[in-house]
Design a protein around this motif. Structure first.
Motif, PDB file in Angstrom:
ATOM      1  N   PHE A  35       0.831  -1.310   0.109  1.00  0.00           N
ATOM      2  CA  PHE A  35       0.039   0.104   0.111  1.00  0.00           C
ATOM      3  C   PHE A  35       0.933   1.307   0.002  1.00  0.00           C
ATOM      4  O   PHE A  35       0.677   2.212  -0.592  1.00  0.00           O
ATOM      5  CB  PHE A  35      -1.046   0.078   1.039  1.00  0.00           C
ATOM      6  CG  PHE A  35      -1.992  -1.012   1.063  1.00  0.00           C
ATOM      7  CD1 PHE A  35      -2.377  -1.563   0.021  1.00  0.00           C
ATOM      8  CD2 PHE A  35      -2.621  -1.391   2.249  1.00  0.00           C
ATOM      9  CE1 PHE A  35      -3.541  -2.370   0.164  1.00  0.00           C
ATOM     10  CE2 PHE A  35      -3.655  -2.252   2.396  1.00  0.00           C
ATOM     11  CZ  PHE A  35      -4.030  -2.829   0.957  1.00  0.00           C
ATOM     12  N   ILE A  36       2.058   1.208   0.816  1.00  0.00           N
ATOM     13  CA  ILE A  36       2.773   2.397   0.770  1.00  0.00           C
ATOM     14  C   ILE A  36       3.432   2.654  -0.618  1.00  0.00           C
ATOM     15  O   ILE A  36       3.537   3.676  -0.966  1.00  0.00           O
ATOM     16  CB  ILE A  36       4.078   2.148   2.066  1.00  0.00           C
ATOM     17  CG1 ILE A  36       3.272   2.059   3.282  1.00  0.00           C
ATOM     18  CG2 ILE A  36       5.016   3.029   1.698  1.00  0.00           C
ATOM     19  CD1 ILE A  36       4.237   1.782   4.443  1.00  0.00           C
ATOM     20  N   LYS A  37       3.874   1.566  -0.950  1.00  0.00           N
ATOM     21  CA  LYS A  37       4.417   1.747  -2.272  1.00  0.00           C
ATOM     22  C   LYS A  37       3.543   2.307  -3.643  1.00  0.00           C
ATOM     23  O   LYS A  37       3.730   2.988  -4.461  1.00  0.00           O
ATOM     24  CB  LYS A  37       5.050   0.252  -2.883  1.00  0.00           C
ATOM     25  CG  LYS A  37       6.354  -0.017  -2.147  1.00  0.00           C
ATOM     26  CD  LYS A  37       7.012  -1.375  -2.770  1.00  0.00           C
ATOM     27  CE  LYS A  37       8.143  -1.762  -2.044  1.00  0.00           C
ATOM     28  NZ  LYS A  37       8.676  -2.976  -2.413  1.00  0.00           N
ATOM     29  N   LYS A  47       3.840   5.835  -5.585  1.00  0.00           N
ATOM     30  CA  LYS A  47       3.952   5.753  -6.834  1.00  0.00           C
ATOM     31  C   LYS A  47       2.816   6.549  -7.654  1.00  0.00           C
ATOM     32  O   LYS A  47       3.177   7.341  -8.350  1.00  0.00           O
ATOM     33  CB  LYS A  47       3.617   4.299  -7.351  1.00  0.00           C
ATOM     34  CG  LYS A  47       3.611   4.299  -8.951  1.00  0.00           C
ATOM     35  CD  LYS A  47       3.389   2.831  -9.475  1.00  0.00           C
ATOM     36  CE  LYS A  47       3.637   2.811 -10.841  1.00  0.00           C
ATOM     37  NZ  LYS A  47       3.570   1.164 -11.348  1.00  0.00           N
ATOM     38  N   ALA A  48       1.658   6.690  -6.707  1.00  0.00           N
ATOM     39  CA  ALA A  48       0.485   7.747  -7.327  1.00  0.00           C
ATOM     40  C   ALA A  48       0.880   9.099  -6.804  1.00  0.00           C
ATOM     41  O   ALA A  48       0.784  10.013  -8.106  1.00  0.00           O
ATOM     42  CB  ALA A  48      -0.794   7.306  -6.402  1.00  0.00           C
ATOM     43  N   GLY A  49       1.602   9.311  -5.807  1.00  0.00           N
ATOM     44  CA  GLY A  49       1.927  10.760  -5.469  1.00  0.00           C
ATOM     45  C   GLY A  49       3.157  11.257  -6.453  1.00  0.00           C
ATOM     46  O   GLY A  49       3.099  12.366  -7.054  1.00  0.00           O
ATOM     47  N   ILE A  50       3.843  10.128  -6.795  1.00  0.00           N
ATOM     48  CA  ILE A  50       5.131  10.642  -7.916  1.00  0.00           C
ATOM     49  C   ILE A  50       4.371  10.860  -9.248  1.00  0.00           C
ATOM     50  O   ILE A  50       4.868  11.967 -10.027  1.00  0.00           O
ATOM     51  CB  ILE A  50       6.186   9.512  -8.061  1.00  0.00           C
ATOM     52  CG1 ILE A  50       6.936   9.588  -6.538  1.00  0.00           C
ATOM     53  CG2 ILE A  50       7.019   9.761  -9.360  1.00  0.00           C
ATOM     54  CD1 ILE A  50       7.900   8.345  -6.763  1.00  0.00           C
ATOM     55  N   GLU A  51       3.445  10.149  -9.626  1.00  0.00           N
ATOM     56  CA  GLU A  51       2.650  10.246 -11.048  1.00  0.00           C
ATOM     57  C   GLU A  51       2.051  11.779 -10.832  1.00  0.00           C
ATOM     58  O   GLU A  51       2.057  12.569 -11.987  1.00  0.00           O
ATOM     59  CB  GLU A  51       1.693   9.294 -11.257  1.00  0.00           C
ATOM     60  CG  GLU A  51       2.488   7.664 -11.569  1.00  0.00           C
ATOM     61  CD  GLU A  51       3.454   8.156 -12.944  1.00  0.00           C
ATOM     62  OE1 GLU A  51       3.313   8.639 -13.796  1.00  0.00           O
ATOM     63  OE2 GLU A  51       4.644   7.584 -12.906  1.00  0.00           O
ATOM     64  N   VAL A  67       6.295  18.752 -11.116  1.00  0.00           N
ATOM     65  CA  VAL A  67       6.981  19.133  -9.810  1.00  0.00           C
ATOM     66  C   VAL A  67       8.259  18.068  -9.763  1.00  0.00           C
ATOM     67  O   VAL A  67       9.216  18.489  -9.276  1.00  0.00           O
ATOM     68  CB  VAL A  67       6.045  19.308  -8.662  1.00  0.00           C
ATOM     69  CG1 VAL A  67       6.761  19.333  -7.409  1.00  0.00           C
ATOM     70  CG2 VAL A  67       5.046  20.261  -9.130  1.00  0.00           C
ATOM     71  N   TYR A  68       7.962  16.919 -10.033  1.00  0.00           N
ATOM     72  CA  TYR A  68       8.630  15.884  -9.710  1.00  0.00           C
ATOM     73  C   TYR A  68       9.619  15.449 -11.062  1.00  0.00           C
ATOM     74  O   TYR A  68       8.839  15.075 -12.133  1.00  0.00           O
ATOM     75  CB  TYR A  68       7.987  14.790  -9.272  1.00  0.00           C
ATOM     76  CG  TYR A  68       8.817  13.409  -9.072  1.00  0.00           C
ATOM     77  CD1 TYR A  68       9.412  13.195  -7.557  1.00  0.00           C
ATOM     78  CD2 TYR A  68       8.944  12.417  -9.758  1.00  0.00           C
ATOM     79  CE1 TYR A  68      10.299  12.192  -7.352  1.00  0.00           C
ATOM     80  CE2 TYR A  68      10.017  11.277  -9.381  1.00  0.00           C
ATOM     81  CZ  TYR A  68      10.505  11.285  -8.246  1.00  0.00           C
ATOM     82  OH  TYR A  68      11.233  10.249  -7.613  1.00  0.00           O
ATOM     83  N   LYS A  69      10.737  15.724 -10.877  1.00  0.00           N
ATOM     84  CA  LYS A  69      11.740  15.228 -12.005  1.00  0.00           C
ATOM     85  C   LYS A  69      12.829  14.148 -11.511  1.00  0.00           C
ATOM     86  O   LYS A  69      13.585  13.803 -12.484  1.00  0.00           O
ATOM     87  CB  LYS A  69      12.375  16.363 -12.707  1.00  0.00           C
ATOM     88  CG  LYS A  69      11.461  17.464 -12.994  1.00  0.00           C
ATOM     89  CD  LYS A  69      12.147  18.524 -13.699  1.00  0.00           C
ATOM     90  CE  LYS A  69      11.481  19.821 -14.167  1.00  0.00           C
ATOM     91  NZ  LYS A  69      10.241  19.720 -14.223  1.00  0.00           N
ATOM     92  N   GLY A  70      12.370  13.604 -10.553  1.00  0.00           N
ATOM     93  CA  GLY A  70      13.309  12.386 -10.042  1.00  0.00           C
ATOM     94  C   GLY A  70      14.572  12.933  -9.380  1.00  0.00           C
ATOM     95  O   GLY A  70      14.880  14.319  -9.447  1.00  0.00           O
ATOM     96  N   ARG A  71      15.549  12.096  -8.813  1.00  0.00           N
ATOM     97  CA  ARG A  71      16.756  12.483  -8.164  1.00  0.00           C
ATOM     98  C   ARG A  71      17.779  13.049  -9.234  1.00  0.00           C
ATOM     99  O   ARG A  71      17.890  12.442 -10.304  1.00  0.00           O
ATOM    100  CB  ARG A  71      17.253  11.204  -7.248  1.00  0.00           C
ATOM    101  CG  ARG A  71      18.370  11.626  -6.537  1.00  0.00           C
ATOM    102  CD  ARG A  71      19.108  10.537  -5.869  1.00  0.00           C
ATOM    103  NE  ARG A  71      19.212   9.347  -6.684  1.00  0.00           N
ATOM    104  CZ  ARG A  71      19.930   8.263  -6.174  1.00  0.00           C
ATOM    105  NH1 ARG A  71      20.688   8.454  -4.968  1.00  0.00           N
ATOM    106  NH2 ARG A  71      20.202   7.510  -6.941  1.00  0.00           N
TER     107      ARG A  71
END
Length: 182
Positions: free
Chosen positions: A120-122, A126-130, A137-141
């Motif tokens: 569930f955490i994963k 994953k949904a938050g990153i998408e 906003v998110y471009k990865g590390r």
């Protein structure tokens, strides 16, 4: 009939000190510790040593179930290995003891719940990153590899292993960076 403790932290920056203290407090004569992911039992040499060393009537003690393993299968395989030696598992924070009949049942259920919670955490992560990616906003590390140096080494005929050694990274990081640069 000895108590042997196992303490594990997932990363080098984490400490096993509190776990070790609790394990000694409950009477463990030996406490083995390691800093490695609990995602698998692979590479967990201290745990392997304990499982090889334990004999009939002994008990392997952990502070929390997730210190032993993240997957139900791994935890149950460890319990099975202990059963084969007529040894037991004790989990302090849930008061689980496989020397008692209800201990194995509770352990199995909690292992399954822990594994389900991890999934569930994963999923939430994953949904938050998408969502963050769609908002830009998110471009990865950020890459820690010097791309100019990587390309120069590649042009000079160096292979992935030599490049990784020169840049102080893994071969897979070199391959990923090369794929992104194509």
């Amino acid at each position: 009939m000895a108590l042997y403790g196992y303490a594990r932290a997932s990363s080098l920056s984490q400490s096993t000190e509190i776990q070790e203290q609790k394990l000694y407090e409950v009477g463990c004569s030996v406490v083995r510790k390691e800093k490695i992911s609990g995602a698998s039992t692979e590479g967990r040499d201290e745990l392997k040593t304990l499982l090889e060393f334990i004999t009939e009537g002994d008990t392997l003690v952990v502070v929390r179930l997730d210190r032993l393993g993240r997957s139900t299968r791994d935890v149950l395989n460890i319990v099975h290995a202990l059963d084969q030696k007529k040894a037991f598992l004790r989990v302090l924070d849930r008061n689980i003891d496989t020397s008692k009949p209800e201990g194995k049942l509770i352990l199995t259920v909690l292992s399954m719940v822990s594994e389900m919670e991890l999934s569930f955490i994963k999923e939430r992560q994953k949904a938050g990153i998408e969502r963050a990616k769609t908002k830009g906003v998110y471009k990865g590390r950020p890459s820690s590899i010097d791309h100019e140096k990587l390309l120069q080494l590649k042009r000079n005929g160096h292979g992935a292993t030599a490049i990784a050694k020169e840049l102080g990274c893994t071969r897979s990081a070199v391959y990923k960076a090369l794929n992104r640069l194509k």
